[in-house]
Design an enzyme around this catalytic site. Structure first.
Site, PDB file in Angstrom:
ATOM      1  CG  ASP A 117      50.043  41.753  40.591  1.00 43.89           C
ATOM      2  OD1 ASP A 117      50.296  42.141  41.760  1.00 43.89           O
ATOM      3  OD2 ASP A 117      50.917  41.306  39.821  1.00 43.89           O
TER       4      ASP A 117
ATOM      5  N   GLY B 192      50.799  47.475  45.087  1.00 41.08           N
ATOM      6  CA  GLY B 192      52.050  47.986  45.652  1.00 41.08           C
ATOM      7  C   GLY B 192      52.664  49.047  44.745  1.00 41.08           C
TER       8      GLY B 192
ATOM      9  NE  ARG C 237      54.134  45.804  48.959  1.00 41.92           N
ATOM     10  CZ  ARG C 237      54.133  45.535  47.651  1.00 41.92           C
ATOM     11  NH1 ARG C 237      54.915  46.208  46.845  1.00 41.92           N
ATOM     12  NH2 ARG C 237      53.376  44.569  47.156  1.00 41.92           N
TER      13      ARG C 237
ATOM     14  CG  HIS D 166      47.593  45.975  49.822  1.00 43.07           C
ATOM     15  ND1 HIS D 166      47.705  45.314  48.620  1.00 43.07           N
ATOM     16  CD2 HIS D 166      48.772  45.767  50.472  1.00 43.07           C
ATOM     17  CE1 HIS D 166      48.901  44.741  48.546  1.00 43.07           C
ATOM     18  NE2 HIS D 166      49.573  45.005  49.650  1.00 43.07           N
TER      19      HIS D 166
ATOM     20  CB  SER E 183      48.897  33.864  46.495  1.00 38.84           C
ATOM     21  OG  SER E 183      50.189  34.282  46.888  1.00 38.84           O
ATOM     22  CB  THR E 184      49.543  29.433  49.373  1.00 33.09           C
ATOM     23  OG1 THR E 184      49.844  29.228  47.981  1.00 33.09           O
ATOM     24  CG2 THR E 184      48.181  28.847  49.667  1.00 33.09           C
ATOM     25  CD  GLU E 185      52.438  30.446  46.284  1.00 33.53           C
ATOM     26  OE1 GLU E 185      51.418  31.046  45.877  1.00 33.53           O
ATOM     27  OE2 GLU E 185      52.447  29.217  46.487  1.00 33.53           O
ATOM     28  CG  ASN E 186      50.373  37.138  48.245  1.00 32.35           C
ATOM     29  OD1 ASN E 186      49.229  37.172  47.792  1.00 32.35           O
ATOM     30  ND2 ASN E 186      51.424  37.419  47.480  1.00 32.35           N
TER      31      ASN E 186
ATOM     32  CB  SER F  88      50.954  34.327  40.575  1.00 31.51           C
ATOM     33  OG  SER F  88      51.832  35.180  39.889  1.00 31.51           O
TER      34      SER F  88
ATOM     35  CD  GLU G 237      40.099  32.091  24.854  1.00 26.11           C
ATOM     36  OE1 GLU G 237      40.969  32.854  24.421  1.00 26.11           O
ATOM     37  OE2 GLU G 237      39.910  30.936  24.410  1.00 26.11           O
TER      38      GLU G 237
END
Ligand code: IPE
Ligand code: IPE
Ligand code: MG
Length: 244
Positions: free
Chosen positions: A22, A25, A35, A39, A67-70, A198, A209
Site C-alpha cells: 500500500d 498513490g 497515481r 503504481h 482488491s475486490t474493493e479497488n 482491508s 504475526e
C-alpha cells in the site's frame, strides 16, 4: 545476483510472508505525479523483494495487487492498473521463470479481461514446475469474496452428495479456498502506515504475526524485509497455548 550479500536467512524467520503493498498513490502525490506513476514505481519494487526471498529463507511470498474493493476507484486508475498488470506479467515473465519462481494467482478471475486472464494462465503454466520461491499474486482478491465462493462450492458438494454436513470442520473449508495449496502466512506486512487488513487473507491470517510499517510501498526494500524477518524471529507465537 543479490544486491546485498550480507542478507542471510534468519534462523527463525517466516516461511510464508504476505504483503499488502500500500501507499503507491501517496508516494506519487508527494512527487506531484499522477497515481499511476506510483503504481508503476510500486510494480518495479516487486522483483527485488521476490529475489530476496531465497536468501531470507522465505519459501512462500503472497502479494496483494488488487482488491475486490479497488474497482471503486476511477475508471482511469482501474484501466491503468489492468494495463500495468498485463504489461508486467508479460515483461517479467521471463525474468521470473528464469529464477525458478513458481507463480500462482488468487482472487476471482471473472471480472478480469480475457487478455489478462490468458497471461495469468500462461505464467502459471510456464512456472508450474519451478521449485524455488512460491509467489502468489492476489488479483481481484477479497477475503470475504473468497470465503463466499468457497462456501458456494462446498454447498454444491453437499447438495450433490459428495460431502456430508457433519463432516464439515475447519480442515474442510480451507480446501475450497483459492489458497488451498499454500500454508497459512506466518507474517503479514502492510506498508504505508495504515493499520488494517482491508479484506486480505481473512481465514488464513487467523494466527499470523502482523507488521504495520510507515514506508510507502515504492520505497520498500529487501533490507527492510530482512529487518522484519529478523524481528519476526524474536516473537513468541503461542497459538493460544502457554509455554511449557
Ligand atoms: C496500493 O496503493 C496499490 C493498490 C491498492 C492497487 P494505493 O493506490 O492504495 O496507494 P494509496 O493508499 O492511495 O497511497
Ligand atoms: C489494499 O489497499 C489493497 C491492496 C494493497 C491491493 P487499499 O488502499 O485498497 O486499502 P484501503 O482502501 O486503504 O483499506
Ligand atoms: Mg491504499
Amino acid at each position: 545476483m543479490p544486491k546485498d550479500p550480507d542478507i542471510a536467512a534468519h534462523p527463525h524467520g517466516p516461511g510464508h510472508v504476505a504483503i499488502i503493498m500500500d501507499g503507491n498513490g501517496r508516494w506519487a502525490q508527494a512527487r506531484g505525479r499522477p497515481r499511476l506513476f506510483g503504481h508503476h514505481a510500486g510494480a518495479r519494487r516487486v522483483r527485488e523483494v521476490v529475489e530476496a526471498c531465497p536468501r531470507l529463507g522465505i519459501k512462500y511470498l503472497t502479494i496483494f495487487a488488487f482488491s475486490t474493493e479497488n474497482w471503486k476507484r476511477t475508471q482511469v486508475e482501474v484501466a491503468g492498473l489492468m494495463s500495468l498488470f498485463r504489461r508486467y506479467i508479460a515483461k517479467e515473465m521471463q525474468a521470473i521463470a528464469a529464477n525458478n519462481v513458481r507463480v500462482r494467482f488468487i482472487g476471482d478471475r471473472v471480472r478480469l479481461d480475457k487478455k489478462l486472464i490468458a497471461l495469468m494462465d500462461q505464467l502459471e503454466q510456464e512456472t508450474g514446475g519451478n521449485t524455488g520461491t512460491q509467489l502468489t499474486i492476489a488479483l481481484n482478491y477479497g477475503g470475504r469474496d473468497e470465503v463466499a465462493r468457497a462456501t458456494k462450492r462446498l454447498a454444491q458438494d453437499v447438495a450433490d452428495g459428495r460431502l456430508r454436513p457433519e463432516d464439515v470442520d475447519e480442515e474442510t473449508l480451507p480446501k475450497y479456498l483459492d489458497t488451498h495449496v499454500l500454508p497459512d502466512p506466518d507474517l503479514v506486512i502492510r506498508t504505508s502506515g495504515e493499520a488494517r487488513i482491508s479484506n486480505f487473507l481473512l481465514w488464513q491470517s487467523a494466527y499470523a504475526e502482523y507488521e504495520f510499517i510507515d514506508t510507502l510501498w515504492p520505497d520498500f526494500t529487501a533490507d527492510e524485509l530482512s529487518r522484519l524477518c529478523q524481528s519476526y524471529g524474536a516473537r513468541d507465537r503461542r497459538f493460544g497455548s502457554v509455554k511449557a
